[in-house]
Enzyme design. Structure first.
Site, short mmCIF file in Angstrom:
data_model
loop_
_atom_site.label_atom_id
_atom_site.label_comp_id
_atom_site.label_asym_id
_atom_site.label_seq_id
_atom_site.Cartn_x
_atom_site.Cartn_y
_atom_site.Cartn_z
N LYS A 1 0.87 14.56 0.70
CA LYS A 1 -0.47 14.89 0.24
C LYS A 1 -0.62 16.39 -0.04
CE LYS A 1 -2.52 11.01 2.84
NZ LYS A 1 -3.18 10.14 1.84
N THR B 1 -8.51 6.76 -2.03
CA THR B 1 -9.87 6.28 -2.18
C THR B 1 -10.85 7.43 -1.92
OG1 THR B 1 -9.62 5.41 0.07
CG2 THR B 1 -9.55 3.81 -1.73
N LYS C 1 -14.58 8.74 -3.56
CA LYS C 1 -15.78 9.10 -2.79
C LYS C 1 -16.31 10.47 -3.24
CE LYS C 1 -13.81 6.27 0.77
NZ LYS C 1 -12.86 6.21 1.89
N HIS D 1 0.80 -1.23 0.00
CA HIS D 1 0.00 0.00 0.00
C HIS D 1 0.83 1.27 0.00
CE1 HIS D 1 -4.01 -1.80 0.84
NE2 HIS D 1 -3.29 -2.72 1.44
N LYS E 1 -8.46 14.34 4.37
CA LYS E 1 -7.64 13.13 4.35
C LYS E 1 -6.59 13.30 5.44
CE LYS E 1 -6.45 14.03 -0.01
NZ LYS E 1 -6.24 12.94 -0.94
N ARG E 2 -5.82 12.24 5.74
CA ARG E 2 -4.75 12.40 6.71
C ARG E 2 -3.82 13.53 6.27
NH1 ARG E 2 -4.28 8.72 11.13
NH2 ARG E 2 -2.25 9.70 11.45
C1 26V Z 1 2.68 4.94 6.37
C2 26V Z 1 3.52 5.80 7.02
C3 26V Z 1 4.20 5.36 8.22
C4 26V Z 1 5.42 6.12 8.57
C5 26V Z 1 5.73 7.33 7.74
C6 26V Z 1 4.57 8.02 7.16
C7 26V Z 1 3.69 7.07 6.50
C8 26V Z 1 3.03 7.43 5.37
C9 26V Z 1 2.21 6.56 4.75
C10 26V Z 1 2.03 5.31 5.24
C11 26V Z 1 1.11 4.45 4.47
C12 26V Z 1 0.82 3.13 5.08
C13 26V Z 1 -0.03 2.34 4.20
C14 26V Z 1 -1.28 3.07 3.78
O1 26V Z 1 -2.08 3.47 4.59
N1 26V Z 1 -1.46 3.22 2.48
C15 26V Z 1 -2.65 3.79 1.88
O2 26V Z 1 -3.45 2.71 1.44
C16 26V Z 1 -4.63 3.12 0.79
C17 26V Z 1 -5.43 1.89 0.48
O3 26V Z 1 -4.76 1.11 -0.46
C18 26V Z 1 -4.29 3.94 -0.44
O4 26V Z 1 -5.49 4.36 -1.05
C19 26V Z 1 -3.43 5.13 -0.07
O5 26V Z 1 -3.01 5.80 -1.23
C20 26V Z 1 -2.22 4.67 0.72
O6 26V Z 1 -1.48 5.77 1.23
#
Ligand code: 26V
Length: 849
Positions: free
Chosen positions: A569, A671, A675, A372, A563-564
């Site tokens: 982003k 996603t 929406k 992801h 969003k977060r």
């Molecule tokens: C994790 C972390 C952890 C430490 C540093 C900052 C950071 C930034 C992003 C993440 C992403 C972790 C995985 C995640 O949540 N991915 C999201 O998954 C969604 C469903 O597939 C997707 O639509 C998003 O684009 C994606 O960011």
């Protein structure tokens, strides 16, 4: 509201306990208030009525759940097990009413009892068991699996505290614990009889078994108990009710006794604390996933519980593991459950005595892995030291897997040391680390990305060597969203209009929305479409007045980014645009500008400094802009506090413009973008994640594109990116940055935003400076387009009409065919009272624990 009475067997019997007629439902409500809440009408609060209603719905779910489980068992079907550390399911009452087809009858039953459904819906506490996209995707998938009648179980953690509550105080984010279980949870059913043991710590010993084989034995230090809590997951318009099984950690039951005996009191207390901390709180996506020991404990805990549970279920019908991969498909939602690869190996070898090769073959045919994120800092790695202290046996197993794997690589690419270093499950360095993505890839038959561009980048960049070795392993599965929650529930008026025109087939086959294209030239239809959007905007405007004390113009363009909060982003790029508009008006007070209400929302990880600064910046810009009489009536800025699934359901339908402005190549899919578009917002976005495919579907002429491509981002980085050059050569940008630097937006603390300025001018990892002009120009096109409301409405209709691809039903159908190889199983429902006139005990099942 669309909702058909499914399976409404109209028989008039008094013992129709889970019937769905209005009379039966009224009786059930009264009984549940009385017998479960223990209240009568003189003492009942709205919350009591909510609980009575929730239990009424739950009874009907249970009946269908039992039938579903019986059918799966009797037919020995293949089951999908979706392992995820997060399930962001949102509120359940409305979802369950709609999926069961009970909405209209309940509405009526409540009305006749003197209650209002909307009031009760608002009483429900939202379970915040996820951070954002990844957790919400898991929830959409559970909905689609049940709707497609696929046998499935979701496995995760029953966090006692979900994602923190966000308050905005003086422009800053303040976090509060989310004590969501405080008043109980009517949707879950505890299953203490399926409790399992999970071990931690200690060491391993080698020995030779009775057959003279070399074996390893794990002598652990602490045992923790996992108790499952089941939440029923009904499909829409069918009888299937699958389960979301979440594990809660408990200390051993004889703790008190041990303490009483006071052998080693401190040791006993620390074991209890250890156990009870494991499912205590959801980790907010933090700056670094590294070194968080509790997170690894959580991951192993829920994965071990789940695999033991899966094996228990499998062995009810099988004597050997030969058929395991034909009956069990396990999906790893990111690397959070990737330890499962080593745990299944351990269970098969140590607990069930299988040979290594046999166990490895079964493991690899069972697991599949979804990636992801491409962000390097987000890829999970565990320091070998920490890992070995917690899971010594798993470390051994991972070393063995790595040994055979690297031997294979060596013979395949003789003399290529680079390959070995790059592909190893262990990253060498000062502190050796386990690369969980490599473990997941090696231990799975399939690896998938979540949008076409993302999958391409996994193949070409992130896992290039693995793709070269096993090209057949890699697949794309573009994300989707459930049209039930994200259109039917969130936007009833639009749903009703759509159904009036094209029927309700779209709810199960979203491609049918195409039929709306026939109405774009119908002026009356466009007027109704526009009116619905205006009504949703009015509701959001009322909310902003109530919660932010902000009076906004409902005819202004609602420009929304929810969003977060993360640097990639680029909420700050959006803020730079707001400041640009502000400056233009100040420079030319009679400027004819399209009025906008710019709305932000989202949580920042508590330890993520830059994300928290972005929130403060947005609120500081809002302070200046909203209080300047020169711009009054033209631009307003709002920050929606405590963004959640429910708030999203409320806000997406009210948006005119959807901001999807991540640096190309960074957002795996997104996603939220889907929406918004499904609710008739137009998108301004980069060629990133699923934006690429949304634009392909809706047509380039109905999408506002700007910015560098992923390839251009990489090329520019390689050439040496100098953000300062954009500052020096662009007077409008320079002015914006200078204002941030001078304290124009932070008069009480002029240097407050220097950290942002410094980052943008000297590093700007996410290339805001490079994309600024393209973004601002594109926003001008958006404004010009908004002036032509009639054409804007046409584009809005075409966006909705062409969103069929982004149903999670499509996504799940692809996973089923191309990864899991599972088939639908239709559930027939008999009436409860026809089936069960009373107990007829035949055999009593023996207790597991
Ligand atoms: C994790 C972390 C952890 C430490 C540093 C900052 C950071 C930034 C992003 C993440 C992403 C972790 C995985 C995640 O949540 N991915 C999201 O998954 C969604 C469903 O597939 C997707 O639509 C998003 O684009 C994606 O960011």
């Amino acid at each position: 509201m669309n909702s058909q009475p499914f399976n409404d067997v109209h028989i008039h019997v008094e013992d129709d306990r889970t019937g769905t007629t209005v009379e039966t439902l009224k009786r059930a409500l009264a009984d549940n208030l009385y017998y479960i809440q223990g209240k009568d009408e003189n003492f009942a609060t709205l919350y009591d009525y909510y609980m009575a209603l929730a239990y009424t719905v739950r009874d009907r779910l249970v009946h269908r759940r039992i039938k579903t489980a019986q059918t799966y068992f009797n037919r020995d079907v293949k089951v999908v097990y979706y392992l995820s550390a997060e399930f962001l399911i949102g509120r359940l009452l409305i979802n369950n009413l709609i999926n069961l087809g009970l909405y209209d009858q309940i509405n009526q039953a409540l009305k006749e009892s003197g209650l209002n459904l909307d009031d009760l819906l608002e009483r429900e506490e939202e379970p915040g068991l996820g951070n954002g996209g990844l957790g919400r995707l898991a929830a959409c998938f559970m909905d689609s699996l049940a709707t497609l009648e696929i046998p499935a179980v979701g496995y995760g953690i029953r966090y006692e505290f979900g994602i923190f509550d966000q308050e905005i105080r003086d422009g800053w984010q303040v976090e509060h614990p989310d004590n969501w279980l405080r008043r109980g949870n009517p949707w879950e059913i505890a299953r203490p009889d399926y409790m399992v043991e999970v071990k931690f710590g200690g060491h391993t010993e080698s020995y030779t078994d009775a057959e003279g084989r070399y074996r390893s034995r794990w002598v652990s230090r602490v045992t923790v108990y996992g108790t499952p809590y089941d939440t029923p997951v009904p499909g829409y318009g069918c009888n299937t009710v699958n389960t979301l099984r979440l594990w809660a950690a408990r200390a051993s039951e004889d703790f008190d006794f041990q303490v009483f005996n006071a052998g080693d009191y401190t040791q006993a207390v620390s074991a209890k604390t250890f156990a009870e901390n494991i499912s205590k709180v959801l980790y907010p996506k933090d700056d670094t996933p590294q070194g968080k020991e509790l997170r690894l404990q959580q991951q192993y805990f829920f994965v071990s519980c789940s695999l033991q549970d899966i094996i228990r279920l499998y062995l009810r019908q099988h004597d050997t593991f030969d058929a395991f991969p034909d009956k069990v498909a396990i999906q790893l939602n990111d690397t959070h459950p990737a330890i499962g690869v080593a745990e299944l190996m351990r269970l098969l070898i140590d607990e069930y005595g299988l040979e290594w090769d046999k166990a490895w073959d079964i493991t690899r045919r069972t697991f599949a892995y979804t990636n992801h994120t491409l962000l390097a800092e987000a890829l999970e790695r565990w320091p070998v030291g920490l890992f070995g202290r917690l899971l010594p046996r798993h470390l051994e197993i991972i070393y063995s897997i790595n040994h055979s794997f690297l031997t294979e690589i060596q013979s395949r690419y003789p003399g290529d040391a680079g390959k070995l270093t790059r592909m190893s499950l262990i990253e060498e360095g000062e502190e050796k680390q386990i690369r969980m993505a490599h473990l997941a890839c090696v231990g799975s038959h399939t690896v998938n990305g979540v949008a076409a561009l993302h999958t391409e980048l996994i193949q070409k960049e992130l896992m290039r060597d693995f793709y070269e070795l096993w090209p057949h392993k890699f697949q794309n599965k573009t994300n989707g969203i459930t049209p039930r929650r994200w259109l039917l529930m969130s936007n009833p008026p639009l749903s009703d209009l759509i159904t009036e025109k094209i029927g309700d087939g779209w709810l199960k086959n979203l491609d049918e929305l195409r039929k709306l294209e026939a109405f774009v030239d119908d002026a009356a239809f466009r007027a109704r479409w526009r009116q619905i959007k205006l009504d949703r905007k009015k509701l959001l405007a009322e909310y902003l007045l109530r919660h932010n004390g902000l009076d906004v113009d409902v005819n202004s363009m609602f420009d929304v980014q929810i969003k977060r909060i993360h640097e990639y982003k680029r909420q700050i790029l959006n803020a730079l645009h707001v400041i640009t508009l502000y400056n233009r008006i100040k420079a030319n007070p009679s400027l004819d500008i399209v009025p906008r209400t710019i709305i932000f929302g989202g949580k920042a990880a508590p330890g993520y400094f830059m994300a928290k600064m972005a929130i403060k910046l947005i609120n500081s810009v809002a302070d200046v802009v909203n209080n300047d009489p020169d711009v009054a009536g033209r631009i307003k800025v709002a920050f929606l506090a405590n963004y959640s699934v429910s708030l999203g359901q409320f806000a997406y339908p009210a948006a005119d413009l959807s901001e999807q402005i991540s640096t190309a190549g960074k957002e795996a899919s997104g996603t939220g973008n889907m929406k918004f578009a499904l609710n008739g917002a137009l998108t301004i976005g980069t060629l990133d994640g699923a934006n690429v495919e949304i634009r392909e579907e809706v047509g380039a002429e109905n999408f506002f594109l700007f910015g560098l491509t992923a390839q251009e981002v990489m090329d520019l980085k390689a050439r040496g990116y100098k953000p300062m050059e954009y500052y020096n050569s662009n007077p409008e940008l320079k002015r914006v940055i200078d204002q941030l630097a001078s304290g124009f937006f932070s008069p009480k603390e002029p240097s407050l935003f220097m950290c942002i300025v410094d980052d943008l001018l000297n590093y700007d990892q996410y290339m805001l400076m490079a994309d600024y002009q393209s973004y601002v120009d594109c926003q001008e096109q958006v404004s010009q387009a908004f002036r032509h409301q009639d054409n804007w409405t046409r584009m809005s209709i075409l966006n909705v009409a062409r969103m069929g691809k982004f149903s999670s039903d499509r996504t799940i159908a692809q996973y089923c065919r191309e990864i899991w190889k599972v088939e639908p199983v239709h559930i027939e429902l008999e009436h409860y009272s026809q089936e069960r006139a009373g107990l007829k005990v035949q055999k009593v099942v023996s207790e597991v624990v």
